[in-house]
Scaffold this active site. Structure first.
Site, mmCIF file in Angstrom:
data_model
loop_
_atom_site.group_PDB
_atom_site.id
_atom_site.type_symbol
_atom_site.label_atom_id
_atom_site.label_comp_id
_atom_site.label_asym_id
_atom_site.label_seq_id
_atom_site.Cartn_x
_atom_site.Cartn_y
_atom_site.Cartn_z
ATOM 1 N N ASP A 175 -3.759 -0.009 8.604
ATOM 2 C CA ASP A 175 -3.700 -2.074 8.558
ATOM 3 C C ASP A 175 -2.823 -2.126 9.377
ATOM 4 O O ASP A 175 -2.546 -3.394 9.441
ATOM 5 C CB ASP A 175 -3.962 -1.911 7.249
ATOM 6 C CG ASP A 175 -4.968 -2.158 6.622
ATOM 7 O OD1 ASP A 175 -5.975 -1.103 7.363
ATOM 8 O OD2 ASP A 175 -4.946 -2.278 5.721
ATOM 9 N N CYS A 194 -4.334 6.894 3.687
ATOM 10 C CA CYS A 194 -4.307 5.574 3.629
ATOM 11 C C CYS A 194 -5.994 4.169 3.735
ATOM 12 O O CYS A 194 -6.285 4.552 2.469
ATOM 13 C CB CYS A 194 -3.587 4.939 5.039
ATOM 14 S SG CYS A 194 -2.153 5.899 5.647
ATOM 15 N N ASP A 195 -4.587 3.069 3.802
ATOM 16 C CA ASP A 195 -5.565 2.480 2.610
ATOM 17 C C ASP A 195 -6.885 1.950 2.520
ATOM 18 O O ASP A 195 -7.217 2.153 0.873
ATOM 19 C CB ASP A 195 -5.091 0.627 3.121
ATOM 20 C CG ASP A 195 -3.759 0.140 3.526
ATOM 21 O OD1 ASP A 195 -2.952 1.293 3.272
ATOM 22 O OD2 ASP A 195 -3.147 -0.647 3.303
ATOM 23 N N LYS A 196 -7.490 2.031 3.230
ATOM 24 C CA LYS A 196 -9.578 1.885 3.270
ATOM 25 C C LYS A 196 -9.902 3.089 3.053
ATOM 26 O O LYS A 196 -11.173 3.799 3.008
ATOM 27 C CB LYS A 196 -10.390 1.358 3.538
ATOM 28 C CG LYS A 196 -9.251 -0.417 4.340
ATOM 29 C CD LYS A 196 -8.760 -1.047 3.384
ATOM 30 C CE LYS A 196 -8.226 -2.259 3.140
ATOM 31 N NZ LYS A 196 -7.168 -2.126 3.638
ATOM 32 N N CYS A 254 3.020 4.359 3.822
ATOM 33 C CA CYS A 254 4.540 3.954 3.499
ATOM 34 C C CYS A 254 4.960 3.426 3.282
ATOM 35 O O CYS A 254 4.275 2.884 1.773
ATOM 36 C CB CYS A 254 4.025 1.890 4.364
ATOM 37 S SG CYS A 254 3.052 1.846 6.389
ATOM 38 N N GLU A 263 -6.177 -9.418 5.998
ATOM 39 C CA GLU A 263 -5.186 -9.156 5.051
ATOM 40 C C GLU A 263 -4.046 -10.269 5.545
ATOM 41 O O GLU A 263 -4.550 -9.935 7.444
ATOM 42 C CB GLU A 263 -3.856 -7.856 5.304
ATOM 43 C CG GLU A 263 -4.642 -7.011 3.673
ATOM 44 C CD GLU A 263 -4.003 -5.309 4.267
ATOM 45 O OE1 GLU A 263 -4.344 -5.035 3.357
ATOM 46 O OE2 GLU A 263 -2.862 -5.296 4.972
ATOM 47 N N SER A 269 -1.891 -7.152 2.122
ATOM 48 C CA SER A 269 -1.493 -6.215 1.915
ATOM 49 C C SER A 269 -0.771 -5.961 0.753
ATOM 50 O O SER A 269 -0.047 -7.063 0.315
ATOM 51 C CB SER A 269 -0.055 -6.162 2.823
ATOM 52 O OG SER A 269 0.407 -5.123 3.368
#
Length: 552
Positions: free
Chosen positions: A78, A119-121, A193, A441, A467
């Site tokens: 992202d 990670c995110d998705k 992160c 985002e 985010s």
């Protein structure tokens, strides 16, 4: 076993021949076939270390008595996709990931799955697939990045020292040399992160749900313990297959309530609302958006995590991790089973020491309410979400003047040009699931607000999302979205907007007759993207308040 359908009987001679062509020995045919869905990628810092974890998962599977078979799953970073066309693709990849895991597991009749993610998705996509398939699955999240270190003593982190630093440089607060120092030290190596952004929040909630082993959600990517967890997960999946323990046995309504409470107690990413709703949908669990706010009013915020606070996930790990949070929440946590074999109450009881500076007790919270709040009102009749843990007390109630922008790029340009002033409410619309498409985002504009020193004098509202690194008075997920004719589409420059987080309201202070006239004049905009995957996605994706799931 499910895999018997492709390996048993003379009718499966062709199938066995093809499997032997992959190197599968005859001696391994009787073992459970364990698929390892790996999202290794050279493109994503959180995923570059997965080759190492794959080895340990495979060793664990074979030690446990299974046969590991790897297949690849894509991912998007992202942070790298942020602020350009690439971010349109981020949320839609969640659906692709779920579909891909489902497709391979069903086509090859795999007996169980290890889902290697970070990670995110990617993590919610993997969990959606697990819930949908409902075959034995275990998740291994690859772990958070360590904080950066420069020549000074402070810790560096991705959002604060890149996105916010960029805005401080633009404003003349820091010079080019300081900006370069931030760039060089913000991301020191592999891992997701460092703060409680979406990736780490989802890893923590995966552990809370019971779908990964204890400590998996917080142990850093570089730690040897992460290897041991990967090995143990490989062993565990074979046990889960033999005992027929499935995701829906674990991901119950009570487990989702636990995940929400932990999210609220830590002040996690607002994206988790979208993802938990979508995972619950796949699991057949009824989980209305209002649940987050109902639990939030009775779940205090016990931690102050980066980006809104001083502590990083590495600090949370040492302080007691997920089990430490469960322990501090006490009887607010439901006693639910986990894949480890221990219940949530047993895991909480196993914690011997908690650093209460990082994870405070219920008697001394950072805030009396949880980190997320759900707002309703004339701007958002079906709801909106704000990360109130990142909002100053001064901005909990704020009335301002609308400045409307029909894309993130327009709003970012206005911020960088100094158009936005104290007392404004920045309205970014046509960035929802359909209108974006993909519900981008808004980290760049929200970070710019903070970097420019406007976090205590300007609010931002959007039908897009934020985010996990966002902080400040920023309200997202506004439903219905502008592309569907939601009220956010009717706001005009100069309108007054009331943001009242304390009373859960987001109101457009314009009389109904005026809005009725505006609605008569409104027409749906032309799609921003008319071809390819995103055009198809826009036709079938639902609103943010449902988790932005697909209808077909």
């Amino acid at each position: 076993m499910r895999s018997d359908l492709v390996k048993k009987g003379f009718e499966r001679t062709p199938h066995r021949a093809l499997m032997k062509a992959t190197g599968l020995p005859q001696s391994q045919m009787e073992r459970p076939f364990i698929g390892v869905a790996t999202s290794f990628s050279d493109l994503i810092p959180g995923h570059v270390g997965m080759r190492d974890l794959e080895r340990f998962i495979e060793k664990g599977v074979h030690t446990g008595g299974g046969y590991a078979q790897f297949f690849g799953i894509p991912g998007v970073c992202d942070g790298i996709a942020m602020g350009h066309k690439g971010m349109h693709y981020s949320l839609p990849t969640r659906e692709l990931i779920a579909d891909m895991v489902e497709s391979v597991a069903e086509a090859h009749r795999l007996d169980g799955l290890v889902l290697l993610t970070n990670c995110d998705k990617i993590t919610p996509g993997m969990l959606m697939a697990a819930a949908r398939l409902n075959i034995p699955c275990i998740v291994v999240t690859a772990g958070p990045m360590l904080s950066g270190r420069g020549q000074d003593s402070r810790k560096y982190s991705f959002v604060t020292d890149t996105f916010e630093a960029m805005a401080r440089y633009k404003a003349g607060i820091i010079d080019e040399k300081e900006l370069q120092i931030c760039e060089d030290n913000a991301c020191p190596g592999m891992g997701s992160c460092q703060g409680l952004f979406t990736a780490n929040t989802m890893a923590i909630l995966t552990e809370t749900l019971g779908m990964s082993l204890p400590l998996c959600g917080t142990v850093p990517a570089v730690a040897a313990l992460k290897r041991r967890i990967a090995f143990a997960s490989g062993e565990k999946i074979v046990e889960l297959v033999k005992n027929d323990i499935k995701p829906r046995d674990i991901m119950t309504r009570a487990a989702f309530e636990n995940a929400i409470r932990v999210d609220l107690a830590l002040g996690g990413s607002s994206n988790t609302v979208l993802h938990l709703l979508a995972i619950a949908h796949e699991a057949g669990v009824v989980l209305p958006l209002e649940t987050f706010d109902e639990l939030g009013k009775e779940t205090p915020q016990l931690a102050s995590m980066n980006p809104a606070g001083p502590h990083f996930v590495e600090d949370l790990d040492v302080a007691g991790g997920v089990s430490g949070v469960l322990k501090q929440l006490g009887n607010k946590i439901n006693d639910t089973p986990t894949l480890s074999g221990l219940s949530t109450h047993q895991l909480a009881a196993s914690v011997k020491r908690i650093d209460e500076e990082v994870i405070r007790p219920l008697s001394a919270p950072y805030r009396k309410e949880g980190g997320l709040a759900v707002l309703f009102g004339s701007v958002a009749p079906k709801g909106s979400v704000v990360k109130q843990s990142g909002v100053s007390e001064k901005m909990m109630i704020f009335e301002g003047t609308a400045r409307c922008y029909d894309s993130e790029e327009q709003a970012m340009a206005a911020l960088m040009e100094g158009v936005v002033k104290a007392g404004d409410v920045v309205v970014i619309r046509y960035e929802g699931p359909k209108g974006g498409p993909g519900m981008r985002e808004m980290l760049a504009p929200t970070s710019a607000l903070m970097g420019l020193g406007l976090g205590d004098s300007v609010a931002l509202i959007t039908d897009g999302r934020f985010s996990g690194g966002t902080r400040g008075p920023c309200v997202g997920h506004i439903s219905p979205e502008a592309a569907e004719g939601g009220p956010i589409a009717l706001i005009q420059n100069g309108d007054r907007i009331l943001l009242d987080i304390t009373n859960r309201k987001l109101e457009l202070l314009v009389d109904e007759a005026t809005l009725t006239e505006r609605r008569k004049q409104w027409t749906p905009p032309e799609p921003k993207i008319k071809t390819g995957w995103l055009a198809r996605y826009a036709k079938v994706v639902t609103s943010a308040y449902t988790g932005a799931v697909m209808t077909a």
